[in-house]
Scaffold this motif. Structure first.
Motif, PDB file in Angstrom:
ATOM      1  N   ALA A 195      60.624 -41.782  49.917  1.00 32.89           N
ATOM      2  CA  ALA A 195      60.134 -42.901  50.730  1.00 32.89           C
ATOM      3  C   ALA A 195      60.574 -42.760  52.180  1.00 32.89           C
ATOM      4  CB  ALA A 195      60.615 -44.227  50.154  1.00 32.89           C
ATOM      5  N   ARG A 196      61.833 -42.420  52.406  1.00 33.29           N
ATOM      6  CA  ARG A 196      62.318 -42.286  53.789  1.00 33.29           C
ATOM      7  C   ARG A 196      61.656 -41.098  54.495  1.00 33.29           C
ATOM      8  NH1 ARG A 196      65.736 -46.328  54.619  1.00 33.29           N
ATOM      9  NH2 ARG A 196      67.331 -46.840  53.113  1.00 33.29           N
ATOM     10  N   LEU A 197      61.387 -40.041  53.767  1.00 27.98           N
ATOM     11  CA  LEU A 197      60.689 -38.896  54.348  1.00 27.98           C
ATOM     12  C   LEU A 197      59.274 -39.299  54.773  1.00 27.98           C
ATOM     13  CD1 LEU A 197      60.663 -35.894  55.096  1.00 27.98           C
ATOM     14  CD2 LEU A 197      59.939 -35.415  52.743  1.00 27.98           C
ATOM     15  N   ALA A 198      58.604 -40.082  53.936  1.00 23.59           N
ATOM     16  CA  ALA A 198      57.268 -40.562  54.292  1.00 23.59           C
ATOM     17  C   ALA A 198      57.322 -41.436  55.543  1.00 23.59           C
ATOM     18  CB  ALA A 198      56.665 -41.336  53.123  1.00 23.59           C
ATOM     19  N   HIS A 199      58.358 -42.272  55.648  1.00 24.15           N
ATOM     20  CA  HIS A 199      58.510 -43.103  56.845  1.00 24.15           C
ATOM     21  C   HIS A 199      58.840 -42.258  58.072  1.00 24.15           C
ATOM     22  CE1 HIS A 199      58.682 -46.441  53.938  1.00 24.15           C
ATOM     23  NE2 HIS A 199      58.139 -47.105  54.943  1.00 24.15           N
ATOM     24  N   LEU A 200      59.661 -41.241  57.890  1.00 25.03           N
ATOM     25  CA  LEU A 200      59.978 -40.346  59.007  1.00 25.03           C
ATOM     26  C   LEU A 200      58.709 -39.666  59.520  1.00 25.03           C
ATOM     27  CD1 LEU A 200      61.906 -38.805  60.878  1.00 25.03           C
ATOM     28  CD2 LEU A 200      62.366 -37.234  58.961  1.00 25.03           C
ATOM     29  N   ILE A 201      57.901 -39.149  58.628  1.00 23.87           N
ATOM     30  CA  ILE A 201      56.644 -38.509  59.042  1.00 23.87           C
ATOM     31  C   ILE A 201      55.726 -39.539  59.697  1.00 23.87           C
ATOM     32  CG2 ILE A 201      54.548 -37.360  58.208  1.00 23.87           C
ATOM     33  CD1 ILE A 201      56.416 -35.958  56.130  1.00 23.87           C
ATOM     34  N   GLY A 202      55.666 -40.735  59.147  1.00 23.73           N
ATOM     35  CA  GLY A 202      54.868 -41.797  59.761  1.00 23.73           C
ATOM     36  C   GLY A 202      55.337 -42.118  61.171  1.00 23.73           C
ATOM     37  N   LEU A 203      56.653 -42.130  61.374  1.00 26.03           N
ATOM     38  CA  LEU A 203      57.210 -42.390  62.704  1.00 26.03           C
ATOM     39  C   LEU A 203      56.842 -41.280  63.680  1.00 26.03           C
ATOM     40  CD1 LEU A 203      58.992 -44.093  64.575  1.00 26.03           C
ATOM     41  CD2 LEU A 203      60.970 -42.834  63.666  1.00 26.03           C
ATOM     42  N   ILE A 204      56.925 -40.041  63.234  1.00 30.05           N
ATOM     43  CA  ILE A 204      56.564 -38.903  64.090  1.00 30.05           C
ATOM     44  C   ILE A 204      55.085 -38.980  64.463  1.00 30.05           C
ATOM     45  CG2 ILE A 204      56.390 -36.386  64.218  1.00 30.05           C
ATOM     46  CD1 ILE A 204      58.806 -36.361  62.166  1.00 30.05           C
ATOM     47  N   VAL A 205      54.241 -39.297  63.513  1.00 30.64           N
ATOM     48  CA  VAL A 205      52.806 -39.445  63.782  1.00 30.64           C
ATOM     49  C   VAL A 205      52.577 -40.594  64.769  1.00 30.64           C
ATOM     50  CG1 VAL A 205      50.610 -40.116  62.728  1.00 30.64           C
ATOM     51  CG2 VAL A 205      52.061 -38.402  61.616  1.00 30.64           C
ATOM     52  N   ALA A 206      53.265 -41.709  64.557  1.00 30.28           N
ATOM     53  CA  ALA A 206      53.083 -42.881  65.424  1.00 30.28           C
ATOM     54  C   ALA A 206      53.476 -42.578  66.864  1.00 30.28           C
ATOM     55  CB  ALA A 206      53.896 -44.058  64.884  1.00 30.28           C
ATOM     56  N   ILE A 207      54.635 -41.945  67.088  1.00 27.84           N
ATOM     57  CA  ILE A 207      55.050 -41.690  68.473  1.00 27.84           C
ATOM     58  C   ILE A 207      54.145 -40.653  69.118  1.00 27.84           C
ATOM     59  CG2 ILE A 207      56.827 -39.948  67.960  1.00 27.84           C
ATOM     60  CD1 ILE A 207      56.816 -42.653  70.778  1.00 27.84           C
ATOM     61  N   ASN A 208      53.666 -39.695  68.357  1.00 26.28           N
ATOM     62  CA  ASN A 208      52.720 -38.741  68.935  1.00 26.28           C
ATOM     63  C   ASN A 208      51.441 -39.453  69.379  1.00 26.28           C
ATOM     64  OD1 ASN A 208      53.422 -35.703  68.957  1.00 26.28           O
ATOM     65  ND2 ASN A 208      54.392 -36.506  67.113  1.00 26.28           N
ATOM     66  N   ASN A 209      50.980 -40.426  68.596  1.00 25.91           N
ATOM     67  CA  ASN A 209      49.821 -41.225  69.009  1.00 25.91           C
ATOM     68  C   ASN A 209      50.112 -41.975  70.297  1.00 25.91           C
ATOM     69  OD1 ASN A 209      48.140 -40.514  66.885  1.00 25.91           O
ATOM     70  ND2 ASN A 209      48.802 -42.220  65.606  1.00 25.91           N
ATOM     71  N   TRP A 210      51.259 -42.663  70.342  1.00 25.52           N
ATOM     72  CA  TRP A 210      51.614 -43.412  71.552  1.00 25.52           C
ATOM     73  C   TRP A 210      51.746 -42.486  72.752  1.00 25.52           C
ATOM     74  CZ3 TRP A 210      50.487 -48.105  72.219  1.00 25.52           C
ATOM     75  CH2 TRP A 210      50.595 -49.053  71.202  1.00 25.52           C
ATOM     76  N   ASN A 211      52.384 -41.335  72.567  1.00 25.50           N
ATOM     77  CA  ASN A 211      52.526 -40.384  73.677  1.00 25.50           C
ATOM     78  C   ASN A 211      51.163 -39.998  74.232  1.00 25.50           C
ATOM     79  OD1 ASN A 211      55.287 -38.421  72.246  1.00 25.50           O
ATOM     80  ND2 ASN A 211      55.355 -40.339  73.371  1.00 25.50           N
ATOM     81  N   ARG A 212      50.235 -39.744  73.348  1.00 25.25           N
ATOM     82  CA  ARG A 212      48.904 -39.317  73.795  1.00 25.25           C
ATOM     83  C   ARG A 212      48.162 -40.436  74.521  1.00 25.25           C
ATOM     84  NH1 ARG A 212      51.055 -35.973  70.697  1.00 25.25           N
ATOM     85  NH2 ARG A 212      50.316 -33.878  70.304  1.00 25.25           N
ATOM     86  N   VAL A 213      48.351 -41.662  74.083  1.00 31.58           N
ATOM     87  CA  VAL A 213      47.749 -42.790  74.796  1.00 31.58           C
ATOM     88  C   VAL A 213      48.359 -42.915  76.188  1.00 31.58           C
ATOM     89  CG1 VAL A 213      47.582 -45.322  74.867  1.00 31.58           C
ATOM     90  CG2 VAL A 213      47.090 -44.095  72.741  1.00 31.58           C
ATOM     91  N   MET A 214      49.668 -42.911  76.262  1.00 27.27           N
ATOM     92  CA  MET A 214      50.336 -43.143  77.546  1.00 27.27           C
ATOM     93  C   MET A 214      50.114 -41.988  78.519  1.00 27.27           C
ATOM     94  SD  MET A 214      51.153 -46.052  76.749  1.00 27.27           S
ATOM     95  CE  MET A 214      52.274 -46.908  77.806  1.00 27.27           C
ATOM     96  N   VAL A 215      50.182 -40.762  78.034  1.00 26.02           N
ATOM     97  CA  VAL A 215      49.914 -39.606  78.893  1.00 26.02           C
ATOM     98  C   VAL A 215      48.434 -39.560  79.266  1.00 26.02           C
ATOM     99  CG1 VAL A 215      49.899 -37.069  78.976  1.00 26.02           C
ATOM    100  CG2 VAL A 215      51.895 -38.279  78.073  1.00 26.02           C
ATOM    101  N   GLY A 216      47.580 -39.820  78.290  1.00 27.09           N
ATOM    102  CA  GLY A 216      46.146 -39.795  78.538  1.00 27.09           C
ATOM    103  C   GLY A 216      45.700 -40.841  79.548  1.00 27.09           C
ATOM    104  N   ARG A 217      46.358 -41.976  79.540  1.00 26.53           N
ATOM    105  CA  ARG A 217      46.029 -43.047  80.483  1.00 26.53           C
ATOM    106  C   ARG A 217      46.875 -42.972  81.752  1.00 26.53           C
ATOM    107  NH1 ARG A 217      42.944 -47.285  78.301  1.00 26.53           N
ATOM    108  NH2 ARG A 217      42.694 -47.787  80.496  1.00 26.53           N
ATOM    109  N   ARG A 218      47.774 -41.983  81.801  1.00 24.53           N
ATOM    110  CA  ARG A 218      48.651 -41.763  82.963  1.00 24.53           C
ATOM    111  C   ARG A 218      49.494 -42.985  83.300  1.00 24.53           C
ATOM    112  NH1 ARG A 218      46.473 -37.216  86.531  1.00 24.53           N
ATOM    113  NH2 ARG A 218      44.984 -36.222  85.147  1.00 24.53           N
ATOM    114  N   ILE A 219      50.106 -43.534  82.273  1.00 27.20           N
ATOM    115  CA  ILE A 219      50.951 -44.722  82.457  1.00 27.20           C
ATOM    116  C   ILE A 219      52.333 -44.251  82.917  1.00 27.20           C
ATOM    117  CG2 ILE A 219      51.884 -46.777  81.359  1.00 27.20           C
ATOM    118  CD1 ILE A 219      48.767 -46.669  81.576  1.00 27.20           C
ATOM    119  N   PRO A 220      52.781 -44.685  84.086  1.00 31.89           N
ATOM    120  CA  PRO A 220      54.069 -44.232  84.612  1.00 31.89           C
ATOM    121  C   PRO A 220      55.239 -44.951  83.933  1.00 31.89           C
ATOM    122  CG  PRO A 220      53.112 -45.818  86.113  1.00 31.89           C
ATOM    123  CD  PRO A 220      52.091 -45.592  85.011  1.00 31.89           C
TER     124      PRO A 220
END
Length: 148
Positions: A117-142
Motif C-alpha cells: 500500500a505504501r509503495l502504491a502511495h509513493l508511486i502515486g505521489l511521484i506521478v502527482a508531483i510530475n504532473n504538477w511540475n509539468r503544469v507549473m513549468v508549462g505555464r511558466r509559473i515563477p
C-alpha cells in the motif's frame, strides 16, 4: 512574462490536488514525501514547486543538510537512510524513465522498504508531483506565489 491566473480547469486542478493529498497521507511520512517531491521538482526544473516544497519540508523538520545535499543524495550516503534512498531512487526512475521503464532492482529495493500500500502511495505521489511540475513549468509559473 505574462500573468497566468488560471492554471487548470477547476475540476482537473481539484483531481490533481486530491491525488497529491491522498498519496502523501497514504505514504505516512510527511518529511519523506517532501524529499520525494523536491527531488522530482529538481529533476524537472520546477522553481515554483521547489520554492513551495522546500518551505513545507522545513516545517516538517527536514534537516538543512538533507535539503542541501538532496541533488547529490547518491553520494551523500550518511545523510539519507536506506528507506529514503530507496524512495529517491524510485523517484528518479519514474521521473526520468531513461530506459523507458523503472529498472527491476530499483523497484524491488523500494518494495523491500515499503509495504504494498505504501509503495502504491509513493508511486502515486511521484506521478502527482510530475504532473504538477509539468503544469507549473508549462505555464511558466515563477517561484514565490506559495503562501502556507
Amino acid at each position: 512574462m505574462t500573468t497566468r491566473t488560471r492554471l487548470l480547469d477547476p475540476a482537473v486542478g481539484g483531481a490533481m490536488s486530491a491525488l497529491s493529498k491522498v498519496a502523501k497521507q497514504g505514504l505516512g511520512d510527511p518529511a519523506l514525501a517532501e524529499l520525494v517531491v523536491i527531488r522530482a521538482s529538481q529533476l524537472n526544473h520546477c522553481a515554483f514547486c521547489l520554492d513551495m516544497h522546500l518551505a513545507i519540508a522545513r516545517r516538517y523538520g527536514v534537516s538543512e543538510r538533507q535539503l542541501d545535499l538532496l541533488a547529490a543524495w547518491e553520494e551523500a550516503e550518511d545523510v539519507f537512510d536506506e528507506r529514503e534512498r530507496a524512495a529517491l531512487a524510485l523517484t528518479e526512475a519514474v521521473t526520468v524513465l531513461t530506459a523507458g521503464f523503472v529498472p527491476d532492482e530499483v523497484y524491488e529495493n523500494a518494495a523491500k522498504h515499503f509495504g504494498e500500500a505504501r509503495l502504491a502511495h509513493l508511486i502515486g505521489l511521484i506521478v502527482a508531483i510530475n504532473n504538477w511540475n509539468r503544469v507549473m513549468v508549462g505555464r511558466r509559473i515563477p517561484p514565490g506565489g506559495y503562501t502556507p
